[in-house]
Design a protein around this motif. Structure first.
Motif, short mmCIF file in Angstrom:
data_model
loop_
_atom_site.label_atom_id
_atom_site.label_comp_id
_atom_site.label_asym_id
_atom_site.label_seq_id
_atom_site.Cartn_x
_atom_site.Cartn_y
_atom_site.Cartn_z
N LEU A 178 -2.17 15.96 -1.45
CA LEU A 178 -2.15 14.73 -0.99
C LEU A 178 -1.67 13.67 -1.98
O LEU A 178 -1.59 13.91 -3.24
CB LEU A 178 -3.47 14.14 -0.54
CG LEU A 178 -4.25 14.86 0.57
CD1 LEU A 178 -5.59 14.37 0.76
CD2 LEU A 178 -3.45 15.08 1.73
N THR A 179 -1.02 12.46 -1.45
CA THR A 179 -0.79 11.52 -2.58
C THR A 179 -1.89 11.14 -3.32
O THR A 179 -1.93 10.79 -4.44
CB THR A 179 -0.06 10.26 -1.85
OG1 THR A 179 0.83 10.82 -0.85
CG2 THR A 179 0.41 9.11 -2.74
N THR A 180 -2.94 10.80 -2.56
CA THR A 180 -4.21 10.55 -3.25
C THR A 180 -4.82 11.59 -4.36
O THR A 180 -5.16 11.30 -5.19
CB THR A 180 -5.42 10.25 -2.28
OG1 THR A 180 -5.45 11.37 -1.51
CG2 THR A 180 -5.18 8.95 -1.34
N ALA A 181 -4.61 12.76 -3.98
CA ALA A 181 -4.89 13.81 -4.92
C ALA A 181 -4.14 13.87 -6.42
O ALA A 181 -4.39 14.20 -7.19
CB ALA A 181 -4.85 15.18 -4.29
N ASN A 182 -2.93 13.45 -5.99
CA ASN A 182 -1.81 13.53 -7.17
C ASN A 182 -2.16 12.32 -8.04
O ASN A 182 -2.16 12.49 -9.31
CB ASN A 182 -0.29 13.26 -6.66
CG ASN A 182 0.37 14.51 -6.36
OD1 ASN A 182 0.46 15.28 -6.99
ND2 ASN A 182 0.46 14.71 -5.18
N VAL A 223 -12.86 3.35 4.06
CA VAL A 223 -12.21 4.49 3.29
C VAL A 223 -11.38 4.26 2.18
O VAL A 223 -11.06 4.46 1.04
CB VAL A 223 -11.98 5.62 4.13
CG1 VAL A 223 -11.44 6.67 3.33
CG2 VAL A 223 -13.20 5.99 4.81
N LEU A 224 -10.23 3.31 2.87
CA LEU A 224 -9.21 3.02 2.11
C LEU A 224 -9.42 1.82 1.19
O LEU A 224 -9.01 2.13 -0.08
CB LEU A 224 -8.10 2.26 2.97
CG LEU A 224 -6.77 1.68 2.38
CD1 LEU A 224 -5.98 2.89 1.64
CD2 LEU A 224 -5.91 0.91 3.46
N THR A 225 -10.37 1.03 1.56
CA THR A 225 -10.84 -0.01 0.54
C THR A 225 -11.60 0.79 -0.70
O THR A 225 -11.38 -0.15 -1.84
CB THR A 225 -11.87 -1.16 1.31
OG1 THR A 225 -11.30 -1.46 2.40
CG2 THR A 225 -12.44 -2.11 0.59
N ALA A 226 -12.36 1.52 -0.44
CA ALA A 226 -13.44 2.20 -1.50
C ALA A 226 -12.23 2.77 -2.46
O ALA A 226 -12.44 2.80 -3.50
CB ALA A 226 -14.21 3.18 -0.79
N TYR A 227 -11.07 3.67 -1.96
CA TYR A 227 -10.28 4.23 -2.57
C TYR A 227 -9.59 3.52 -3.59
O TYR A 227 -9.21 3.60 -4.78
CB TYR A 227 -9.34 5.00 -1.90
CG TYR A 227 -7.95 5.62 -2.57
CD1 TYR A 227 -8.04 6.60 -3.45
CD2 TYR A 227 -7.00 4.86 -2.26
CE1 TYR A 227 -6.88 6.87 -3.96
CE2 TYR A 227 -5.79 5.28 -3.12
CZ TYR A 227 -5.91 6.27 -3.89
OH TYR A 227 -4.67 6.82 -4.67
N ILE A 228 -9.05 2.24 -3.09
CA ILE A 228 -8.33 1.22 -3.85
C ILE A 228 -9.10 0.70 -5.12
O ILE A 228 -8.42 0.68 -6.19
CB ILE A 228 -7.59 0.08 -2.91
CG1 ILE A 228 -6.53 0.65 -1.80
CG2 ILE A 228 -7.23 -1.07 -3.86
CD1 ILE A 228 -6.29 -0.69 -0.86
N LEU A 229 -10.51 0.47 -4.75
CA LEU A 229 -11.24 0.07 -5.84
C LEU A 229 -11.56 0.83 -6.94
O LEU A 229 -11.45 0.59 -7.93
CB LEU A 229 -12.35 -0.65 -5.20
CG LEU A 229 -12.48 -1.84 -4.33
CD1 LEU A 229 -13.64 -1.91 -3.39
CD2 LEU A 229 -12.19 -3.07 -5.36
N ASP A 263 -12.50 -9.26 7.37
CA ASP A 263 -14.09 -8.89 6.82
C ASP A 263 -13.84 -8.73 5.06
O ASP A 263 -14.84 -8.42 4.58
CB ASP A 263 -14.63 -7.85 7.36
CG ASP A 263 -15.28 -8.36 8.70
OD1 ASP A 263 -15.73 -9.38 8.81
OD2 ASP A 263 -14.76 -7.36 9.92
N GLY A 264 -12.53 -8.65 4.93
CA GLY A 264 -12.10 -8.12 3.55
C GLY A 264 -11.94 -6.65 3.25
O GLY A 264 -11.74 -6.30 2.04
N LEU A 265 -11.67 -5.91 4.53
CA LEU A 265 -11.23 -4.54 4.25
C LEU A 265 -9.88 -4.33 4.37
O LEU A 265 -9.31 -4.96 4.85
CB LEU A 265 -11.81 -3.67 5.36
CG LEU A 265 -13.46 -3.61 5.57
CD1 LEU A 265 -13.92 -2.83 6.84
CD2 LEU A 265 -13.89 -3.01 4.11
N ALA A 266 -9.58 -3.42 3.54
CA ALA A 266 -8.28 -2.98 3.18
C ALA A 266 -7.29 -2.38 4.58
O ALA A 266 -8.17 -1.40 5.03
CB ALA A 266 -7.62 -2.29 2.25
N LYS A 267 -6.31 -2.78 5.09
CA LYS A 267 -5.68 -2.10 6.15
C LYS A 267 -4.66 -1.40 5.80
O LYS A 267 -3.94 -1.65 4.73
CB LYS A 267 -5.23 -3.20 7.05
CG LYS A 267 -6.13 -3.88 7.66
CD LYS A 267 -5.66 -5.34 8.60
CE LYS A 267 -4.84 -5.98 7.91
NZ LYS A 267 -4.37 -7.35 8.77
#
Length: 446
Positions: free
Chosen positions: A218-222, A40-46, A25-29
């Protein structure tokens, strides 16, 4: 990791492998071998790519944007990692990512129950950004004002420290959300908002004070934190600080040469004899930050709270004369503490009369029976307890928001009237976070 380190080579390497991480579907894994991707991961990457001003190859990017659009509109069903009602939160996150690429539309809100008052802070921040970016939302100005007030009401400022009143409900680990991440992402929507101009430095400092051992949780927080600090520095710290800064209060004065102390320094100016003004003048380039604190030895007459509330009670275990303390009596002292936000390294300091000894030290003539029944409640555990001849002290490596109690037992050894200093709870590395109560004089009969 690539964003947090600002490593363009690592980013390009990840982007080359990105197609193998997309589902049908195009969602990130999270891993190439996973069957289904994550909204959630797809939105974060974008979103992180847009904020970092780094590119995603058009092919994968268009697939991810289309997948998020279908998810928001309801034609693509993606189940949550947990059996919980989080679809509105996830859709707001997706819309925020789409708004960065000009794809978000007002009709996308039709599939969401808009109620930011009950949303976690991460969703409120995303909603705030959606309202700022997407044109055509009905009553957007009114909604923006309401959302602004919700964010303000949740911020908890104590001195230079910042927290959220909703921290207990803001930890959404399955959505890659933490309170640290909310703190750093809070910087983005307020940087260009004139209504927040005076609070921006406090928000930034509050976010920085959440660092533990040089990083956020979190890594994302950094990743978000690095970008937030970069954006803040570009707007408020474009020019390096040079020259000298002069401070004067009455007859006392101080000079700071920035070439000698580029990280700044503390200056302690004595109180003037009468009313006077603190005058600080900078001669040179840049705009240095200034934090002003007042220190005065003033007797405490009533409880004082700036981040912590303390309540103290004495309960007799053995007492010769009811209602009066005598030599040989024992008592249980209970300290009830309320913390308004999470904090690392907190100390509780409760002084004892000079004619009293704390039991439980293991020394001779100590009574282990008397200390039985001492209770500790709350989600805290001391890293160290000190039972000295002058005070009971408990040190906590981490003390979360909420209530806890600590108890200890004392025996009265000498008669007399004893004057006590204050009982104090303090965050060691943010001393403006403290609570203090005065203690009554203690009379001990022979």
């Amino acid at each position: 990791k690539a964003v947090a380190l600002r490593d363009a080579g690592m980013w390009n390497s990840v982007m080359q492998a990105l197609p193998s991480y997309l589902d049908g579907d195009g969602l990130a894994k999270y891993f190439p071998t996973c069957i289904r991707g994550s909204d959630v991961l797809t939105a974060y990457i974008l979103a992180i790519a847009h904020e970092a001003e780094w590119t995603i190859p058009d092919g994968p990017k268009n697939k991810m944007l289309n997948a998020l659009k279908r998810f928001v509109e309801g034609s693509l069903i993606v189940n949550s990692s947990l059996p919980t009602a989080d679809v509105s939160i996830r859709k707001i996150t997706a819309i925020e990512a789409l708004s960065r690429y000009g794809i978000a539309a007002p009709k996308m809100m039709d599939s969401i129950d808009i109620d930011p008052n009950i949303w976690p802070t991460s969703a409120v921040i995303d909603w705030y950004m959606v309202l700022k970016r997407v044109n055509g939302i009905t009553d957007s100005k009114k909604l923006l004002e309401e959302t602004d007030q919700i964010l303000r009401s949740r911020l908890n400022f104590q001195g230079t420290r910042m927290g959220f009143s909703t921290e207990q409900m803001d930890w959404l680990w399955w959505l890659m959300v933490s309170v640290d991440q909310n703190a750093v992402k809070m910087v983005f929507p307020i940087l260009d908002n004139s209504e927040w101009k005076e609070d921006v430095p406090r928000v930034v400092r509050g976010a920085l004070q959440r660092l533990r051992k040089g990083h956020w949780d979190l890594t994302t927080a950094n990743a978000w934190g690095v970008l937030a600090m970069e954006k803040f520095a570009k707007q408020f710290e474009k020019d390096p600080v040079t020259g000298a800064t002069y401070s004067r209060l009455g007859a006392a004065w101080s000079k700071l040469e920035w070439k000698d102390t580029p990280k700044g320094q503390d200056a302690l100016l004595a109180w003037p004899k009468g009313r006077d003004e603190l005058i600080v003048t900078h001669k040179g380039g840049g705009k240095p930050w200034l934090i002003v604190q007042s220190l005065a030895a003033i007797p405490l007459k009533k409880p004082f709270s700036s981040g912590y509330k303390v309540k103290k009670s004495w309960a007799p275990l053995t007492q010769k004369v009811a209602g009066k303390w005598s030599v040989g009596d024992t008592a249980r002292i209970t300290l009830e503490i309320e913390a308004q936000m999470d904090m690392t390294w907190v100390v509780v300091n409760d002084p004892i009369p000079a004619g009293v000894s704390i039991l439980g030290t293991g020394l001779g003539r100590d009574s282990s029976i008397s200390t039985q029944g001492e209770k500790k409640t709350g989600r805290v555990w001391p890293a160290f307890e000190e039972r000295s001849f002058e005070a009971f002290r408990a040190y906590y490596e981490f003390a979360p928001k909420g209530n806890w109690t600590v108890e200890y037992t004392v025996r009265f050894n000498n008669s007399g009237t004893f004057i006590l200093p204050t009982t104090r709870v303090e965050a060691l590395y943010a001393p403006e976070q403290m609570g203090e109560i005065p203690n009554n004089n203690v009379g001990i009969r022979q």
